[in-house]
Scaffold this active site. Structure first.
Site, PDB file in Angstrom:
ATOM      1  N   ARG A  80       3.633 -20.499 -21.518  1.00 18.93           N
ATOM      2  CA  ARG A  80       3.949 -20.135 -23.040  1.00 18.93           C
ATOM      3  C   ARG A  80       3.763 -18.535 -23.096  1.00 18.93           C
ATOM      4  NH1 ARG A  80       1.729 -16.975 -26.542  1.00 18.93           N
ATOM      5  NH2 ARG A  80      -0.415 -17.707 -26.030  1.00 18.93           N
ATOM      6  N   ASP A  81       2.669 -17.962 -22.861  1.00 14.52           N
ATOM      7  CA  ASP A  81       2.439 -16.520 -22.955  1.00 14.52           C
ATOM      8  C   ASP A  81       3.215 -15.699 -21.907  1.00 14.52           C
ATOM      9  OD1 ASP A  81       1.543 -14.137 -23.645  1.00 14.52           O
ATOM     10  OD2 ASP A  81      -0.594 -14.304 -22.815  1.00 14.52           O
ATOM     11  N   ASN A 133      -0.698 -10.102 -17.890  1.00 16.13           N
ATOM     12  CA  ASN A 133      -1.659 -11.087 -17.869  1.00 16.13           C
ATOM     13  C   ASN A 133      -2.209 -11.003 -16.782  1.00 16.13           C
ATOM     14  OD1 ASN A 133      -1.338 -12.454 -20.564  1.00 16.13           O
ATOM     15  ND2 ASN A 133       0.510 -13.141 -19.789  1.00 16.13           N
ATOM     16  N   HIS A 168      -5.837  -8.775 -20.050  1.00 14.00           N
ATOM     17  CA  HIS A 168      -4.473  -8.087 -19.492  1.00 14.00           C
ATOM     18  C   HIS A 168      -4.836  -7.270 -18.347  1.00 14.00           C
ATOM     19  CE1 HIS A 168      -1.473  -9.508 -22.591  1.00 14.00           C
ATOM     20  NE2 HIS A 168      -2.332 -10.468 -22.115  1.00 14.00           N
ATOM     21  N   HIS A 183      -9.352 -13.122 -22.696  1.00 12.76           N
ATOM     22  CA  HIS A 183      -8.014 -13.209 -22.402  1.00 12.76           C
ATOM     23  C   HIS A 183      -7.741 -11.633 -21.951  1.00 12.76           C
ATOM     24  CE1 HIS A 183      -3.644 -14.679 -23.089  1.00 12.76           C
ATOM     25  NE2 HIS A 183      -3.640 -13.404 -23.063  1.00 12.76           N
ATOM     26  N   CYS A 189       2.535  -8.123 -22.521  1.00 14.59           N
ATOM     27  CA  CYS A 189       2.653  -7.775 -23.951  1.00 14.59           C
ATOM     28  C   CYS A 189       3.433  -6.925 -23.923  1.00 14.59           C
ATOM     29  CB  CYS A 189       1.439  -7.274 -24.406  1.00 14.59           C
ATOM     30  SG  CYS A 189       1.308  -6.717 -26.102  1.00 14.59           S
TER      31      CYS A 189
HETATM   32 MG    MG Z   1      -1.440 -12.562 -22.699  1.00 13.84          MG
END
Ligand code: MG
Length: 310
Positions: free
Chosen positions: A25-26, A259, A219, A217, A250
């Site tokens: 997804r991300d 990520n 990065h 979460h 992002c």
């Molecule tokens: Mg992310």
């Protein structure tokens, strides 16, 4: 060739960590190209086969905003029988309707700790976005669903700079009060450092939001993701978001690195003797395969090291 780190436990860490895998997804929503639905399904199946138990599958955001994931209704039926929880992102009630129609059992809403990101990403103020989530979370909870609340920009914001801890705590607490079962604290532009992580977790604990409902979460934009993860583990966090092969990131961060790669995370957790259930070799093979589909190498250090051929 070394395939696994030596296991040397360290004191004060959890015995087990649940990895919330976000690559499908991300990761894929930030790819330039749209991956064919069959490849996405195969990716999720391989991730589950590597031992991941929570795999965020797709998003019910309007296809106009995230065309890469416009095939959610085609993808989910292909995942019947996959032995993992498959949460999906749901932005609003319309998205919830689509998720319910697909029999989804776990959803995630996507909030912001800062006004600028809320305005740019959600076209609302922070409080207006909370008001938008209220009926979504209420209906999902009534239907017996598990609800995760993402919180973006918890440490820094590209327009506002540093984000004060009390500001993040207020929005996090509001998401919990709406009924979110779990929060995911996002370092969306990767600027967090371990002391900042500790301060935020302490602030949340002081507001009654304990680590049992917190995921992190991080990065890796500035190379801090694993240091920040380690600090979160020391504070009792046992849910960590990561993206297979380091997919995605992002679009607002200046660098392409985004990520935290699941393989880099698993390497550290394996070395600490922390159980994840993930087979690092199988996961790495999956990311090498996915990189071939995308036509470029994985940014994950561990994937590169483990797949390097003399
Ligand atoms: Mg992310």
């Amino acid at each position: 060739m070394i395939g696994l780190p030596m296991t040397v436990p360290a004191p004060g860490l959890p015995a087990r960590v649940r990895i919330h895998e976000v690559g499908a997804r991300d990761g894929l929503q930030n790819e330039q190209t749209t991956v064919p639905v069959e490849v996405k399904a195969e990716f999720v199946r391989r991730l589950a086969g590597a031992g991941l138990t929570t795999i965020e599958a797709t998003s019910f955001v309007h296809p106009r905003w995230v065309p890469q994931l416009a095939d959610a209704e085609e993808l989910l039926p292909l995942l019947t029988g996959v032995a993992a929880d498959l949460p999906v992102l749901v932005p609003n009630e319309r998205g919830l309707d689509r998720a319910v129609a697909q029999g989804v059992r776990r959803i995630a809403v996507f909030g912001s700790a800062t006004e600028t990101f809320a305005a740019r990403n959600l076209n609302r103020t922070v409080d207006e976005s909370l008001a938008m989530f209220e009926p979504v979370v209420a209906r999902a909870k009534d239907a017996g669903m598990h609800v995760r609340g993402y919180l973006s920009m918890c440490f820094g914001d590209p327009w506002e700079g540093a984000v004060p801890v009390p500001q993040v705590v207020r929005v996090a607490k509001a998401l919990v009060d709406l009924g979110c079962d779990e929060l995911s604290l996002g370092d969306t532009i990767g600027v967090a450092t371990p002391g900042h992580v500790a301060a935020l977790l302490d602030g949340l604990a002081g507001a009654g939001v304990g680590t049992d409902r917190i995921g992190v979460h991080f990065h890796d934009t500035y190379g801090q993701a694993l240091a920040n993860t380690y600090e979160a583990l020391r504070h009792g966090v046992t849910t960590v978001d990561a993206s297979a092969g380091g997919l995605g990131g992002c679009p607002y961060a200046k660098s392409a690195t985004g990520n935290l790669a699941t393989e880099d995370l698993v390497w550290m957790l394996d070395g600490l003797g922390i159980e994840t259930g993930v087979d690092l070799a199988a996961l790495t093979a999956t990311s090498v395969w996915m990189a071939e589909q995308l036509g470029r190498p994985s940014p994950s250090r561990t994937v590169r090291a483990l797949s390097h051929k003399e």
